[in-house]
Design a protein around this motif. Sequence first.
Motif, PDB file in Angstrom:
ATOM      1  N   LEU A 165       1.075  -1.191  -0.085  1.00  0.00           N
ATOM      2  CA  LEU A 165      -0.017  -0.167  -0.103  1.00  0.00           C
ATOM      3  C   LEU A 165       1.195   1.261   0.108  1.00  0.00           C
ATOM      4  N   THR A 166       0.215   2.155  -0.490  1.00  0.00           N
ATOM      5  CA  THR A 166       1.056   3.498  -0.462  1.00  0.00           C
ATOM      6  C   THR A 166       0.253   4.309   0.627  1.00  0.00           C
ATOM      7  N   TRP A 167       0.629   5.568   0.992  1.00  0.00           N
ATOM      8  CA  TRP A 167       0.166   6.418   1.925  1.00  0.00           C
ATOM      9  C   TRP A 167      -1.490   6.694   1.589  1.00  0.00           C
ATOM     10  N   TRP A 168      -2.036   6.587   2.674  1.00  0.00           N
ATOM     11  CA  TRP A 168      -3.689   6.683   2.810  1.00  0.00           C
ATOM     12  C   TRP A 168      -4.472   5.527   2.072  1.00  0.00           C
ATOM     13  N   ASP A 169      -3.614   4.640   1.293  1.00  0.00           N
ATOM     14  CA  ASP A 169      -4.532   3.467   0.993  1.00  0.00           C
ATOM     15  C   ASP A 169      -5.068   2.479   1.969  1.00  0.00           C
ATOM     16  N   SER A 170      -6.360   1.920   1.899  1.00  0.00           N
ATOM     17  CA  SER A 170      -6.762   1.133   2.841  1.00  0.00           C
ATOM     18  C   SER A 170      -6.713  -0.389   2.369  1.00  0.00           C
ATOM     19  N   TYR A 171      -6.804  -1.266   3.251  1.00  0.00           N
ATOM     20  CA  TYR A 171      -6.946  -2.828   2.917  1.00  0.00           C
ATOM     21  C   TYR A 171      -7.881  -3.520   3.870  1.00  0.00           C
ATOM     22  N   THR A 172      -8.947  -4.111   3.400  1.00  0.00           N
ATOM     23  CA  THR A 172      -9.768  -4.942   4.136  1.00  0.00           C
ATOM     24  C   THR A 172      -9.880  -6.393   3.658  1.00  0.00           C
ATOM     25  N   SER A 173      -9.757  -7.359   4.375  1.00  0.00           N
ATOM     26  CA  SER A 173      -9.624  -8.805   3.937  1.00  0.00           C
ATOM     27  C   SER A 173     -10.907  -9.256   3.849  1.00  0.00           C
ATOM     28  N   PRO A 174     -11.483  -9.759   2.887  1.00  0.00           N
ATOM     29  CA  PRO A 174     -12.875 -10.555   3.073  1.00  0.00           C
ATOM     30  C   PRO A 174     -13.109 -11.519   4.088  1.00  0.00           C
ATOM     31  N   ALA A 175     -11.981 -12.247   4.282  1.00  0.00           N
ATOM     32  CA  ALA A 175     -12.121 -13.110   5.517  1.00  0.00           C
ATOM     33  C   ALA A 175     -12.117 -12.584   6.745  1.00  0.00           C
ATOM     34  N   HIS A 176     -11.583 -11.107   6.945  1.00  0.00           N
ATOM     35  CA  HIS A 176     -11.578 -10.554   8.031  1.00  0.00           C
ATOM     36  C   HIS A 176     -11.842  -9.114   8.179  1.00  0.00           C
ATOM     37  N   SER A 177     -13.206  -8.898   7.511  1.00  0.00           N
ATOM     38  CA  SER A 177     -13.793  -7.580   7.097  1.00  0.00           C
ATOM     39  C   SER A 177     -14.054  -6.754   8.518  1.00  0.00           C
ATOM     40  N   VAL A 201     -11.894  -5.726  10.358  1.00  0.00           N
ATOM     41  CA  VAL A 201     -10.673  -4.593  10.839  1.00  0.00           C
ATOM     42  C   VAL A 201     -10.373  -4.263   9.431  1.00  0.00           C
ATOM     43  N   THR A 202     -10.189  -2.828   9.292  1.00  0.00           N
ATOM     44  CA  THR A 202      -9.394  -2.196   8.096  1.00  0.00           C
ATOM     45  C   THR A 202      -8.080  -1.509   8.433  1.00  0.00           C
ATOM     46  N   PHE A 203      -7.198  -1.897   7.576  1.00  0.00           N
ATOM     47  CA  PHE A 203      -5.921  -1.311   7.659  1.00  0.00           C
ATOM     48  C   PHE A 203      -5.606  -0.234   6.577  1.00  0.00           C
ATOM     49  N   THR A 204      -5.239   0.920   7.079  1.00  0.00           N
ATOM     50  CA  THR A 204      -4.877   2.169   6.405  1.00  0.00           C
ATOM     51  C   THR A 204      -3.356   2.521   6.648  1.00  0.00           C
ATOM     52  N   PHE A 205      -2.502   2.603   5.594  1.00  0.00           N
ATOM     53  CA  PHE A 205      -0.959   3.123   5.781  1.00  0.00           C
ATOM     54  C   PHE A 205      -1.084   4.558   5.767  1.00  0.00           C
ATOM     55  N   VAL A 206      -0.451   4.994   6.608  1.00  0.00           N
ATOM     56  CA  VAL A 206      -0.272   6.398   6.689  1.00  0.00           C
ATOM     57  C   VAL A 206       1.131   6.987   6.750  1.00  0.00           C
ATOM     58  N   PRO A 207       1.381   8.353   6.437  1.00  0.00           N
ATOM     59  CA  PRO A 207       2.793   8.824   6.451  1.00  0.00           C
ATOM     60  C   PRO A 207       3.604   8.885   7.670  1.00  0.00           C
TER      61      PRO A 207
END
Length: 395
Positions: free
Chosen positions: A205-217, A219-225
């Motif tokens: 991920l780059t800064w400010w992108d988020s990731y949510t796994s379908p298997a673990h929806s 919790v959302t992960f966001t990459f920050v500067p």
Amino acid sequence: MSATPTAGSAGDVGDQPTASSTSSGPAAYRGVAPFVIRSKLTGSVSYGNPWPTWTGIWTMEKMFNFFTRKCPPPPTLEQLNASIPVCAVTESQLASSQNLCCWMGHSTEFLRLNGVNILTDPIWGPIIGLDLGFTYIGRERLRPPPIDLAHLPSIDFVIISHNHVDHLDFTTICALKNLFDPMFLVPIGAKSWFLQCGFTRVEELTWWDSYTSPAHSNVTFTFVPAQHWSGRSTVLDANASLWGGWVLTTNENFKVYFAGDTGYCSVFPQIANLGPFDLSFIPIAPENPRHVMKAQHVGFEEAVKIHQEVNSKCSYAIHWGTFPMGADEPTSAPSQLQQVCHDHGVTSPFTTPSIGQVINLTPVIPSPVLSTPTATTTTTSTTTTTTNPAITENT
């Protein structure tokens, strides 16, 4: 790298890149982007900090100050036990609640959020330093991990702030892959290294992108500067991947901020837009030599400022007390942090839990009470079984 790269025959300054992950895309808020430099000769990409507070890493003056620094004498085991306790922790304790945290040392936190198990910047190795591919040359660990890797609950996610060897330990991540096969979330530019090392479950991920796994929806992960830099071993891979921190958000809107490694800059009010944060993990070292460390590592004053600027309800200190760093005296860090908090009138807790202390995050975040070494416990390291007088029972 200069603070402001310029376009020319050697490269162009590009727009913020798009992460190659199948993440859920940009966060609701998107702030500052990193500098991106693309080489016209090789097509390779490198990254830079966009803030004027970034003054680079190694100038001649900084190199002189670093290599001529006066380091304090190493602390005795008694001093370490008194100021940086290590509490033995078990798998059942780490699975005792749907929401808890436990500091494993350095920048490694075990987090359990909504039953999802997460590790940050895991390092169980005994040494950090120059990565030669087959061994490390560097500094030996002061404080042991509180639990063997094999005794952890199953790990679902590993989040990496950047690829320095004290945050991305090859031996540790290989062991985690073999034990649990977790998903690794990494900065853009780092995925190719993981793939070359045989990892397949990796998203970048780059800064400010988020990731949510379908298997673990839940919790959302966001990459920050963050204001830092990257590189494993040589100038050849310097800044070839990005660096940053992470914001974790549960579906109940419980929010955690992991700052990674960072110097102080103007980005933290932007990160606060993703809050308010119920819990933050903020580095406090190395403080000295300040002229060398300032651009890349916050000290006590700046760490407290970050705690305030991101509106953290509670913060725990990381990146201290586990390995020798800079010219710091590690055993004084807890009292120094509390003094700075007092001087600045900080009302929300910013404290230093014990290594291995399990902190229940349900229903409210408690202020941790440091445990005192009271017993000798037999602990199993990643390679040998030893009786370690540094480790005490977790209560």
